[in-house]
Enzyme design. Sequence first.
Site, PDB file in Angstrom:
ATOM      1  N   GLU A 128       0.798  -1.241   0.000  1.00 23.89           N
ATOM      2  CA  GLU A 128       0.000   0.000   0.000  1.00 23.89           C
ATOM      3  C   GLU A 128       0.823   1.280   0.000  1.00 23.89           C
ATOM      4  OE1 GLU A 128      -2.805  -0.293   3.232  1.00 23.89           O
ATOM      5  OE2 GLU A 128      -3.832  -2.013   2.365  1.00 23.89           O
ATOM      6  N   ASN A 171       2.180  -5.173  -3.145  1.00 26.06           N
ATOM      7  CA  ASN A 171       0.769  -5.491  -2.876  1.00 26.06           C
ATOM      8  C   ASN A 171      -0.003  -4.201  -2.614  1.00 26.06           C
ATOM      9  OD1 ASN A 171      -1.162  -7.715  -2.226  1.00 26.06           O
ATOM     10  ND2 ASN A 171      -1.148  -6.865  -0.149  1.00 26.06           N
ATOM     11  N   HIS A 208     -10.390  -6.164  -2.329  1.00 24.42           N
ATOM     12  CA  HIS A 208     -11.458  -5.930  -1.343  1.00 24.42           C
ATOM     13  C   HIS A 208     -12.569  -5.192  -2.082  1.00 24.42           C
ATOM     14  CE1 HIS A 208      -8.997  -7.257   1.967  1.00 24.42           C
ATOM     15  NE2 HIS A 208      -8.047  -6.398   1.663  1.00 24.42           N
ATOM     16  N   GLU A 236      -6.146 -10.771  -1.205  1.00 23.91           N
ATOM     17  CA  GLU A 236      -6.965 -10.541  -0.003  1.00 23.91           C
ATOM     18  C   GLU A 236      -8.446 -10.490  -0.360  1.00 23.91           C
ATOM     19  OE1 GLU A 236      -5.532  -7.122   2.235  1.00 23.91           O
ATOM     20  OE2 GLU A 236      -3.439  -7.684   1.916  1.00 23.91           O
ATOM     21  N   ASP A 238     -12.217 -10.378  -0.751  1.00 23.25           N
ATOM     22  CA  ASP A 238     -13.492 -10.430  -0.026  1.00 23.25           C
ATOM     23  C   ASP A 238     -14.446  -9.471  -0.730  1.00 23.25           C
ATOM     24  OD1 ASP A 238     -12.500  -7.970   1.000  1.00 23.25           O
ATOM     25  OD2 ASP A 238     -12.254  -8.737   3.030  1.00 23.25           O
TER      26      ASP A 238
HETATM   27  C1  XIL Z   1      -6.422  -6.236   8.242  1.00 22.76           C
HETATM   28  C2  XIL Z   1      -6.741  -7.397   9.155  1.00 22.76           C
HETATM   29  O1  XIL Z   1      -7.629  -8.265   8.487  1.00 22.76           O
HETATM   30  C3  XIL Z   1      -7.348  -6.913  10.447  1.00 22.76           C
HETATM   31  O2  XIL Z   1      -7.462  -7.977  11.380  1.00 22.76           O
HETATM   32  C4  XIL Z   1      -6.486  -5.806  11.057  1.00 22.76           C
HETATM   33  O3  XIL Z   1      -7.139  -5.284  12.193  1.00 22.76           O
HETATM   34  C5  XIL Z   1      -6.221  -4.717  10.054  1.00 22.76           C
HETATM   35  O4  XIL Z   1      -5.630  -5.272   8.898  1.00 22.76           O
HETATM   36  N1  XIL Z   1      -4.997  -4.527   3.663  1.00 22.76           N
HETATM   37  C6  XIL Z   1      -4.007  -5.365   4.123  1.00 22.76           C
HETATM   38  C7  XIL Z   1      -4.285  -6.261   5.286  1.00 22.76           C
HETATM   39  O5  XIL Z   1      -2.927  -5.444   3.523  1.00 22.76           O
HETATM   40  O6  XIL Z   1      -3.140  -6.466   6.076  1.00 22.76           O
HETATM   41  C8  XIL Z   1      -5.418  -5.737   6.118  1.00 22.76           C
HETATM   42  O7  XIL Z   1      -5.719  -6.711   7.125  1.00 22.76           O
HETATM   43  C9  XIL Z   1      -6.622  -5.409   5.271  1.00 22.76           C
HETATM   44  C10 XIL Z   1      -6.286  -4.350   4.271  1.00 22.76           C
END
Ligand code: XIL
Length: 300
Positions: A128, A171, A208, A236, A238
């Site tokens: 990020e 990422n 996401h 990641e 969802d």
């Molecule tokens: C999130 C986790 O799922 C949570 O448990 C934590 O509180 C915050 O981070 N981008 C990422 C992940 O790269 O590491 C994040 O994970 C979600 C967004």
Amino acid sequence: ASTLGAQAAQSGRYFGTAVAAGKLGDGTYTTILDREFNSVTPENEMKWDTIERSRGSFNFGPADQIVNRATARGQRVRGHTLVWHSQLPSWVSSITDANTLRSVMNNHITTVMNHYKGKVFAWDVVNEAFADGGSGQHRPSVFQNLLGDGFIEEAFRSARAADAGAKLCYNDYNIEDWNAAKTQGVYRMVRDFKARGVPIDCVGFQAHFGTGGPPAGFQTTLSNFAALGVDVQITELDIAQAPTTAYTNSVRACMNVARCTGITVWGIRDSDSWRAGENPLLFDRNGAKKPAYNAALTAM
Ligand code: XIL
């Protein structure tokens, strides 16, 4: 095949999930984990605020639990993440001297990667780093502010020196839409790295998504990045309310790109999700398969 991991393996891919060390004693959780997934990503346990809470003192215990358990079962491990502005302890974010920060960053990368050498197949070296919105530039962070644009390149060079056998990934989120300025900024960086021989092997697309799922151009984005000579991965995934079409489209985008090597969903049951209120995952709170599970399975 009848499980996500086995179905993905038929095309040489993996299907993974984020795993939380604190849930490894939950039998419903581990039953699904071991039945369905052949890759894991520690959800928080490898982040800087857990693994190096104070300078030079490394706490590998929680991540080791996940890594050792996965390794014993033949599941791969994605390392997440080495350099990120978030979940960063204040002893790092309050550094004001560039040389101090440089040695702290490189020591962190080297120590963590050495510890997991041979056990982690791919690392999110930098997470990020790009700003949201239309700038296409890096976001402010202690790394950016003290070390400048070159901090990303420096992190990747340190990572390659620490473990030449691991795939090194950049990422990020909101880089799925080919026309987004943020996507273009990351694309220019990867193109520049490949042109100059800066070591980078893969780009992770967090994915996401809202209820609509991926933007129409997602597959184009994956294939355009892959054409630069890097692997791409969905890291990641969802999706709010987990609509079947949105999961189908996400999985198909990866399957249609030869260099898309795997998909990771960001948790197992809806109740495990960081977005639990949106029920974005493939299993419900009881551990039952949701319609989105069958959509994902049959899209592979
Ligand atoms: C999130 C986790 O799922 C949570 O448990 C934590 O509180 C915050 O981070 N981008 C990422 C992940 O790269 O590491 C994040 O994970 C979600 C967004």
